[in-house]
Design a protein around this motif. Sequence first.
Motif, short mmCIF file in Angstrom:
data_model
loop_
_atom_site.label_atom_id
_atom_site.label_comp_id
_atom_site.label_asym_id
_atom_site.label_seq_id
_atom_site.Cartn_x
_atom_site.Cartn_y
_atom_site.Cartn_z
N VAL A 52 0.82 -1.22 0.00
CA VAL A 52 0.00 0.00 0.00
C VAL A 52 0.85 1.27 0.00
N CYS A 53 1.79 1.36 0.91
CA CYS A 53 2.59 2.59 1.04
C CYS A 53 3.76 2.55 0.06
N GLY A 54 3.45 2.68 -1.22
CA GLY A 54 4.47 2.61 -2.26
C GLY A 54 5.50 3.71 -2.15
N LEU A 55 5.09 4.87 -1.65
CA LEU A 55 6.00 5.99 -1.47
C LEU A 55 6.48 6.09 -0.02
N GLY A 56 6.28 5.05 0.73
CA GLY A 56 6.73 5.02 2.11
C GLY A 56 5.72 5.67 3.05
N HIS A 57 6.00 5.57 4.32
CA HIS A 57 5.13 6.13 5.34
C HIS A 57 5.35 7.64 5.47
N CYS A 58 4.24 8.36 5.60
CA CYS A 58 4.27 9.81 5.89
C CYS A 58 5.16 10.57 4.91
N ASN A 59 5.01 10.27 3.63
CA ASN A 59 5.76 10.98 2.60
C ASN A 59 5.48 12.48 2.69
N ASP A 60 6.53 13.28 2.72
CA ASP A 60 6.38 14.72 2.97
C ASP A 60 5.51 15.40 1.91
N GLU A 61 5.70 15.07 0.65
CA GLU A 61 4.91 15.70 -0.41
C GLU A 61 3.44 15.31 -0.31
N LEU A 62 3.19 14.06 0.04
CA LEU A 62 1.80 13.62 0.18
C LEU A 62 1.15 14.24 1.40
N CYS A 63 1.90 14.38 2.48
CA CYS A 63 1.36 15.04 3.68
C CYS A 63 0.97 16.48 3.37
N LEU A 290 -10.54 14.69 -1.39
CA LEU A 290 -9.41 14.50 -0.47
C LEU A 290 -8.51 13.36 -0.92
N VAL A 291 -9.11 12.20 -1.18
CA VAL A 291 -8.34 11.03 -1.54
C VAL A 291 -7.80 11.15 -2.97
N ALA A 292 -8.60 11.71 -3.87
CA ALA A 292 -8.16 11.85 -5.26
C ALA A 292 -6.96 12.79 -5.37
N ALA A 293 -6.92 13.83 -4.56
CA ALA A 293 -5.79 14.76 -4.60
C ALA A 293 -4.51 14.06 -4.20
N VAL A 294 -4.58 13.26 -3.14
CA VAL A 294 -3.39 12.52 -2.69
C VAL A 294 -2.99 11.47 -3.72
N ALA A 295 -3.96 10.78 -4.30
CA ALA A 295 -3.66 9.77 -5.31
C ALA A 295 -3.03 10.41 -6.54
N SER A 296 -3.52 11.56 -6.95
CA SER A 296 -2.96 12.25 -8.11
C SER A 296 -1.50 12.62 -7.87
N LYS A 297 -1.21 13.10 -6.66
CA LYS A 297 0.18 13.43 -6.32
C LYS A 297 1.03 12.16 -6.27
N THR A 298 0.45 11.06 -5.80
CA THR A 298 1.17 9.78 -5.76
C THR A 298 1.60 9.36 -7.16
#
Length: 402
Positions: A52-63, A290-298
Motif C-alpha cells: 500500500v505505502c508505495g512511497l513510504g510512510h508519511c511521505n512529505d509531499e503527500l502530507c 481529499l483522496v483523489a488529490a493525494v492519489a494524483s500526487k502519488t
Amino acid sequence: MSQAFETVKKNDISHVMQSYGRYPVALHSGHNAHVTDVDGKEYVDLLAGIAVCGLGHCNDELCAELEKQAHTIWHTSNLFYQEPQPELARRLEETAHFGKAFFCNSGAEANEALIKLARRYMTRVLGKEDAYEIITLSGCFHGRTLGTLAATGRAGLMDGFTPVAGGFKQVPAGDLDALKEAMSAKTCAVLLEVVQGEGGVIPLPAEYVQAVEALCREKGVLFCCDEVQAGMCRTGRFWAFQTCNVKPDIISVAKSLANGLPMGAILATDEVARAFVPGSHATTFGGSPLVAAVASKTVEIMVRDNLAARAEKLGNALMDRAKAFMAANPGKIKEVRGKGLFIGIELTGPAKSVWEELLKRGFICNLCHEVTLRLLPPLTIGEEDLSAFMDALEDILASYKA
C-alpha cells in the motif's frame, strides 16, 4: 511483552472483531521504509501495509497535499463535478492505453466494478445476453466480497459464507487448453493477475499471458487484469501487464493508489467504458476530492521519479543475491520468484521460525502459505535497508541444517 503493547492488545481484543491474525507488534509511527512500535523499537518495513505505502510512510509531499486539500474540500459526492478526480484520471490514463476511469474505495470494490462493467458491456453494448461468466485462474485472489470470493474460488475463504455469487469458472493457471475448453457462449471475460501475490508471488509466464489475450481476442471475450497488488510501479513497469506486452480491456487498481488512503479504481478502454451510463454503477465515497488529490500526487511522484525502473533495479539485485545464496547453500531456499520489488522467497526449512526471527531482528515481511517470505517494500526503500535484510536472512538461514 511490554505494558504498552499489552494495553494496545487488550483494547483490540475488547473492542474490535477478531477477524485478523495479528503480528505481535503494535506500530506507532513511521517514515519512508522505517516504522516504530509503541515501545520505541524500529523496524524496516518490507511489507508496506501489503503493497500500500508505495512511497513510504508519511511521505512529505503527500502530507503537504493532504493538508492542502483538507483545508479546501473533503467530500462532494459524485453528483457534482470536482477538480482532483479528473486530474487523477488523466494521470492514470497517460500511463497506458486506457481512456476512462471509475473510482471506488478498495481493491475488492474495484474488482466488483470490473466484473459489472465486463458483464454490462457484453450484455448491453454487444447484445450478448447470455455472456456473463468470468473465468479466473487457480491460485488467484480477487477480494472478499461475495462476488470476488466467487471469483477467487478458494474453499477456505468461503467457509461459512456460501452460497457465493454465481457466474464464475476457474481453470488451472498456465493451462491454455483448459481455458479453451472452459470458454463458451456464456463467457464474458477472463480475469488474471500477472503476478499472483496472495498465491505466493507467482509470476505468470509472459508467453502464457500473451496467449490468453490472443485467445480472448479470437473468441470475442474481454481480457482483464487485476493490478490491485502488482500495479503502480511495483513490478518494474507502471503496470504489471506491461511486463508481458499485452493490452487488457479493463484493469482493477487499489493498494498503492493513494499510498494508504482508501481508494480503488478500474481503468478501461473508451470502447468498453461505454457500458457504464448514469445509474448503472455508483459509490458514495469513491474518488472524493481529499483522496483523489493525494492519489494524483502519488501518481505524479511515481512517474516523475521513475520508480518503476528503480523497483526493477533494486528487485533484481535482491533476487540475484538470494539466488546466489540458494546456489551456495543447497536445501535452504527452494525458489526465488518475482518482478521488481514484488518478491517471494520460498524456504525449504522452518519458514515460520525464520519469519519470527526476522521480526525479532527488526524486519517486517509477510509469510505466504507458511513457506514463502513475501516482500513488498516501499518503492522508495534505501538500498542499505534491503542489504541489511539479506544480511539478516542469510545469517538466520545459515544457522539451521537443511
